[in-house]
Motif scaffolding. Sequence first.
Motif, PDB file in Angstrom:
ATOM      1  N   SER A  47       0.814  -1.224   0.000  1.00 46.12           N
ATOM      2  CA  SER A  47       0.000   0.000   0.000  1.00 46.12           C
ATOM      3  C   SER A  47       0.842   1.267   0.000  1.00 46.12           C
ATOM      4  CB  SER A  47      -0.962  -0.004   1.189  1.00 46.12           C
ATOM      5  OG  SER A  47      -0.242  -0.135   2.395  1.00 46.12           O
ATOM      6  N   SER A  48       2.137   1.172   0.264  1.00 44.31           N
ATOM      7  CA  SER A  48       2.974   2.373   0.274  1.00 44.31           C
ATOM      8  C   SER A  48       3.747   2.562  -1.025  1.00 44.31           C
ATOM      9  CB  SER A  48       3.963   2.307   1.443  1.00 44.31           C
ATOM     10  OG  SER A  48       4.863   1.234   1.260  1.00 44.31           O
ATOM     11  N   SER A  49       3.684   1.591  -1.936  1.00 40.62           N
ATOM     12  CA  SER A  49       4.457   1.658  -3.177  1.00 40.62           C
ATOM     13  C   SER A  49       3.887   2.680  -4.149  1.00 40.62           C
ATOM     14  CB  SER A  49       4.500   0.292  -3.858  1.00 40.62           C
ATOM     15  OG  SER A  49       5.213   0.394  -5.070  1.00 40.62           O
ATOM     16  N   LYS A  50       4.782   3.396  -4.783  1.00 47.06           N
ATOM     17  CA  LYS A  50       4.401   4.332  -5.845  1.00 47.06           C
ATOM     18  C   LYS A  50       4.691   3.723  -7.216  1.00 47.06           C
ATOM     19  CE  LYS A  50       3.663   7.945  -3.056  1.00 47.06           C
ATOM     20  NZ  LYS A  50       2.739   7.503  -2.059  1.00 47.06           N
ATOM     21  N   GLN A  51       5.311   2.523  -7.251  1.00 48.34           N
ATOM     22  CA  GLN A  51       5.673   1.866  -8.502  1.00 48.34           C
ATOM     23  C   GLN A  51       4.560   0.924  -8.950  1.00 48.34           C
ATOM     24  OE1 GLN A  51       9.446  -0.026  -8.084  1.00 48.34           O
ATOM     25  NE2 GLN A  51      10.538   1.874  -7.698  1.00 48.34           N
ATOM     26  N   ASP A  52       4.533   0.659 -10.256  1.00 47.69           N
ATOM     27  CA  ASP A  52       3.576  -0.308 -10.790  1.00 47.69           C
ATOM     28  C   ASP A  52       3.900  -1.700 -10.263  1.00 47.69           C
ATOM     29  OD1 ASP A  52       2.457   1.766 -12.164  1.00 47.69           O
ATOM     30  OD2 ASP A  52       3.243   1.174 -14.121  1.00 47.69           O
ATOM     31  N   MET A  53       2.858  -2.484 -10.013  1.00 51.31           N
ATOM     32  CA  MET A  53       3.009  -3.847  -9.514  1.00 51.31           C
ATOM     33  C   MET A  53       2.237  -4.786 -10.432  1.00 51.31           C
ATOM     34  SD  MET A  53       2.553  -2.937  -5.472  1.00 51.31           S
ATOM     35  CE  MET A  53       1.493  -1.516  -5.734  1.00 51.31           C
ATOM     36  N   ASN A  54       2.605  -6.050 -10.447  1.00 49.62           N
ATOM     37  CA  ASN A  54       1.974  -7.043 -11.311  1.00 49.62           C
ATOM     38  C   ASN A  54       0.791  -7.699 -10.622  1.00 49.62           C
ATOM     39  OD1 ASN A  54       3.964  -6.626 -13.245  1.00 49.62           O
ATOM     40  ND2 ASN A  54       5.268  -8.213 -12.403  1.00 49.62           N
ATOM     41  N   VAL A  55      -0.218  -8.061 -11.433  1.00 54.08           N
ATOM     42  CA  VAL A  55      -1.327  -8.880 -10.965  1.00 54.08           C
ATOM     43  C   VAL A  55      -1.330 -10.141 -11.817  1.00 54.08           C
ATOM     44  CG1 VAL A  55      -3.056  -7.719 -12.418  1.00 54.08           C
ATOM     45  CG2 VAL A  55      -3.793  -8.977 -10.410  1.00 54.08           C
ATOM     46  N   TYR A  56      -1.621 -11.287 -11.165  1.00 53.69           N
ATOM     47  CA  TYR A  56      -1.516 -12.590 -11.805  1.00 53.69           C
ATOM     48  C   TYR A  56      -2.862 -13.312 -11.788  1.00 53.69           C
ATOM     49  CZ  TYR A  56       3.385 -11.524 -11.033  1.00 53.69           C
ATOM     50  OH  TYR A  56       4.610 -10.913 -11.030  1.00 53.69           O
ATOM     51  N   SER A  57      -3.032 -14.233 -12.718  1.00 55.94           N
ATOM     52  CA  SER A  57      -4.280 -14.987 -12.838  1.00 55.94           C
ATOM     53  C   SER A  57      -4.477 -15.906 -11.637  1.00 55.94           C
ATOM     54  CB  SER A  57      -4.266 -15.816 -14.124  1.00 55.94           C
ATOM     55  OG  SER A  57      -5.425 -16.606 -14.206  1.00 55.94           O
ATOM     56  N   PHE A  58      -5.676 -15.879 -11.095  1.00 58.64           N
ATOM     57  CA  PHE A  58      -6.012 -16.708  -9.937  1.00 58.64           C
ATOM     58  C   PHE A  58      -6.070 -18.185 -10.307  1.00 58.64           C
ATOM     59  CE2 PHE A  58      -9.003 -18.755  -7.048  1.00 58.64           C
ATOM     60  CZ  PHE A  58      -8.434 -18.435  -5.839  1.00 58.64           C
ATOM     61  N   SER A  59      -6.469 -18.478 -11.541  1.00 59.22           N
ATOM     62  CA  SER A  59      -6.622 -19.858 -11.988  1.00 59.22           C
ATOM     63  C   SER A  59      -6.471 -19.893 -13.511  1.00 59.22           C
ATOM     64  CB  SER A  59      -8.005 -20.388 -11.574  1.00 59.22           C
ATOM     65  OG  SER A  59      -8.133 -21.755 -11.846  1.00 59.22           O
ATOM     66  N   SER A  60      -6.522 -21.070 -14.088  1.00 57.72           N
ATOM     67  CA  SER A  60      -6.455 -21.202 -15.551  1.00 57.72           C
ATOM     68  C   SER A  60      -7.798 -20.831 -16.152  1.00 57.72           C
ATOM     69  CB  SER A  60      -6.098 -22.637 -15.929  1.00 57.72           C
ATOM     70  OG  SER A  60      -4.837 -22.969 -15.416  1.00 57.72           O
ATOM     71  N   GLY A  61      -7.786 -20.161 -17.295  1.00 57.52           N
ATOM     72  CA  GLY A  61      -9.034 -19.763 -17.936  1.00 57.52           C
ATOM     73  C   GLY A  61      -8.783 -19.142 -19.296  1.00 57.52           C
TER      74      GLY A  61
END
Length: 182
Positions: A47-61
Amino acid sequence: MEYSTLDYSILTKSKAIILVPYIDSNKSEWYKYYKGYHSGLDITADSSSKQDMNVYSFSSGVVIQIGEDEDGTYSVTIQYDVVNSLRYMRIKKVSVSEGDTISIGDEVGTYNRYFHFEYVSTNKGDSIWYVRVGTITYYKHNPELVLNGEILLDNGIEDIVLYENEFEAVLNGEILLGSIYD
């Protein structure tokens, strides 16, 4: 005020902080705190980061829709079975394309500060919200049910072919046809 923290989540491949919970009742203490409803979870790895972060797939789809939102970010809808999909919103840079078959832990995109995560189903149940994705009407439900394993995503999709504005999928031996656009 943070809602809760997960020691590890495949969505962030690290600790995950749920900043704002799913709020579907005006009797909830969170409704009173945020002064309104909320149709998903706002999640971040830091929550303190000012940089972009990655989001990943929860499952296959299968990625069935990518849309640009009014604030210039994107929403990505991934279908996991005939009934259930997940929506990843407030995505700054998308790493997938419509029609892609993805695996658990594949990068969906990047976000700044937090991303909005929704569990949508064609089953209405007690949902108070609906959303149209192409020709499919989904109802929004509490995504914590997916994160904690109460709802299992059963991806039986064996094959999918995208045409200009339609798809044909083989799911558990059954051929399904549909449209991915309004």
